[in-house]
Design a protein around this motif. Structure first.
Motif, PDB file in Angstrom:
ATOM      1  N   GLN A  40       0.889  -1.223  -0.023  1.00  0.00           N
ATOM      2  CA  GLN A  40       0.086  -0.131   0.003  1.00  0.00           C
ATOM      3  C   GLN A  40       0.954   1.255  -0.168  1.00  0.00           C
ATOM      4  OE1 GLN A  40      -2.840  -0.555   3.195  1.00  0.00           O
ATOM      5  NE2 GLN A  40      -4.285  -0.415   1.676  1.00  0.00           N
ATOM      6  N   ILE A  43       2.125   1.710  -3.570  1.00  0.00           N
ATOM      7  CA  ILE A  43       1.262   2.394  -4.448  1.00  0.00           C
ATOM      8  C   ILE A  43       0.976   3.798  -4.175  1.00  0.00           C
ATOM      9  CG2 ILE A  43      -1.324   2.346  -4.597  1.00  0.00           C
ATOM     10  CD1 ILE A  43      -1.396  -0.499  -5.282  1.00  0.00           C
ATOM     11  N   GLU A  47       1.098   6.776  -6.802  1.00  0.00           N
ATOM     12  CA  GLU A  47       0.122   7.675  -7.082  1.00  0.00           C
ATOM     13  C   GLU A  47       0.509   9.148  -7.141  1.00  0.00           C
ATOM     14  OE1 GLU A  47      -2.737   6.576  -4.588  1.00  0.00           O
ATOM     15  OE2 GLU A  47      -4.000   5.307  -6.129  1.00  0.00           O
TER      16      GLU A  47
ATOM     17  N   ARG B 317      -3.911  -1.975  -8.162  1.00  0.00           N
ATOM     18  CA  ARG B 317      -4.659  -1.543  -6.655  1.00  0.00           C
ATOM     19  C   ARG B 317      -5.793  -2.598  -6.334  1.00  0.00           C
ATOM     20  NH1 ARG B 317      -5.099   1.825  -2.934  1.00  0.00           N
ATOM     21  NH2 ARG B 317      -3.710   3.508  -3.325  1.00  0.00           N
ATOM     22  N   ARG B 321      -5.963  -5.389  -3.383  1.00  0.00           N
ATOM     23  CA  ARG B 321      -7.196  -4.982  -2.619  1.00  0.00           C
ATOM     24  C   ARG B 321      -7.948  -6.721  -2.402  1.00  0.00           C
ATOM     25  NH1 ARG B 321     -11.477  -1.005  -4.494  1.00  0.00           N
ATOM     26  NH2 ARG B 321      -9.988   0.396  -3.671  1.00  0.00           N
TER      27      ARG B 321
END
Lengths: 64, 373
Positions: A40, A43, A47, B317, B321
């Motif tokens: 996460q 990521i 972004e 993503r 998830r």
């Protein structure tokens, strides 16, 4: 090297590697949770990178 | 003895006769047809002038000749009549001028052939004239219309040019010597003008003949200052013009050839300026458009790359998830661990553990195994 110093390509390669490991270690729930959290963070960095790049591209465009 | 005829020795007679001639004819001009022309030892020249009834002997040197001569030409000869003590009567020549249209043309043809053979009219000898010059050496008659026209046109076209005039006869027997002296004068200056202009307006063949004499033509050809010669009207062509670096058809034309027209130059510069501006402007517009096209293309490529990259990141993503190990807790599942943090997957393991830690979606609780079901 901190995450913010890495290039987009380096971040992408790192994310691919984490996802691959996450898929392999899905039964080791503790490890999987750590890897998920790490993914996460990567990521989010990607972004941010994209947002910055987009803003830079917009400033280079001639006014219409 | 008074009243008696004098009796003289031959030498006395010659002396007295010559004194009398000198008093009556100190200098005389005689026109006639050339006959018995001959040059002795490359220096002494003997010839007769004759008409239908008479013939007179003349004596001179080659330096006094206006150019190549041949029998039959009509000459106007100036000189002093003399009775030589040995060779009899002759006229000692001061100057010779070919007269009459036909004779002038014939004499000029003879001279032209001679000078051409020497290369005086060769195109290889022609030098470019400075354009426009700062200083012009002008040789003409100050009273002539040619002079007035030349000055007027030079000033009207360009102005601010220094013109140094040597006033000279431009026709007649004295003209060749004055013209030659004027050319030499300019050539001997420490700081000579950049160009010499010899000009004369129109006239008869006799009037223009000075500019086709050998001395003038040679002086023009030998001038170290570049020369422009304009003699007579457009149809006239003197030998001096052939020897000059540049020929103009008339004195006015000479002025036109020597300096540009300021008004025309300004107009041409203005045209050139607008032409350059147009070229620059067209070029700039074309290049600007090209740059815009490239920019648009680059933007398109960048946008596509950006969209593609964003899409790929979105997919990652979603994948992540799906792999979230804590996602099942939100759906009601629990994660059970023993006091060592080891995950309990079986009832047997649960019974073996003293205390259990149950992880739920919003936190965790401690528990004990009471009974197996």
């Amino acid at each position: 090297m901190s995450q913010s110093q890495k290039t987009y390509r380096e971040l992408k390669d790192e994310l691919d590697k984490i996802i691959l490991e996450l898929e392999a270690n899905i039964d080791d729930i503790d490890k999987a949770i750590k890897q998920y959290q790490a993914a996460q963070i990567v990521i989010e960095q990607m972004e941010k990178y994209l947002d910055k790049t987009k803003a830079k591209i917009e400033t280079l465009k001639p006014p219409k | 003895m008074i009243g008696a005829d004098p009796t003289l020795s031959v030498s006395e007679f010659v002396a007295v006769f010559n004194q009398s001639l000198e008093m009556i004819y100190p200098r005389v001009g005689i026109v006639g047809e050339l006959a018995n022309f001959r040059v002795s030892k490359g220096r002494w020249v003997y010839f007769d002038l004759k008409d239908d009834n008479s013939s007179v002997k003349f004596f001179t040197t080659v330096n006094a000749l206006p150019g190549p001569l041949e029998d039959g030409l009509t000459l106007e000869v100036f000189g002093q009549p003399r009775l030589h003590n040995l060779y009899g009567f002759s006229v000692n020549v001061d100057s010779i001028q070919v007269v009459g249209e036909g004779s002038i043309a014939k004499a000029q043809a003879l001279l032209a052939k001679k000078l051409e053979t020497e290369g005086l009219f060769s195109q290889d000898r022609k030098r470019p004239l400075p354009y426009p010059p700062q200083r012009i050496g002008l040789i003409t008659s100050i009273e002539s219309a040619a002079y007035a026209d030349f000055i007027k046109i030079i000033n009207a076209r360009w102005g601010s040019i220094e013109i140094q005039l040597v006033d000279s006869l431009v026709q007649g027997v004295e003209a060749p010597a004055q013209l030659t002296a004027a050319i030499e004068y300019f050539n001997q200056m420490a700081n000579p003008p950049e160009v010499l202009a010899l000009i004369r307006g129109g006239g008869s063949a006799d009037d223009l003949a000075a500019f086709s004499t050998e001395s003038v033509v040679r002086a023009v050809a030998a001038s170290r200052v570049p020369t422009l010669v304009a003699i007579g009207h457009e149809i006239d062509l003197s030998l001096a013009e052939l020897a000059a670096d540049k020929r103009a058809s008339t004195p006015s034309n000479a002025a036109e050839l020597m300096v540009p027209d300021m008004k025309t130059e300004h107009q041409q510069m203005a045209n050139l300026k607008s032409q350059l501006f147009r070229i620059f402007s067209d070029n700039h517009t074309a290049k600007s458009q090209k740059l815009l096209d490239i920019q648009e293309k680059l933007d398109e490529i960048l946008d596509n790359v950006f969209v593609q990259t964003s899409y790929e990141l979105g997919q990652k993503r979603l994948l992540l998830r799906a792999l979230n190990p804590q996602a099942p807790l939100k759906r009601g599942f629990a994660l059970v661990k023993d006091s060592n943090g080891k995950i309990i997957k079986t009832v047997k393991s649960a019974k073996a553990a003293e205390n259990l830690l149950i992880n739920l979606s919003d936190g965790s609780v401690n528990a004990k195994v009471i009974e197996e079901e």
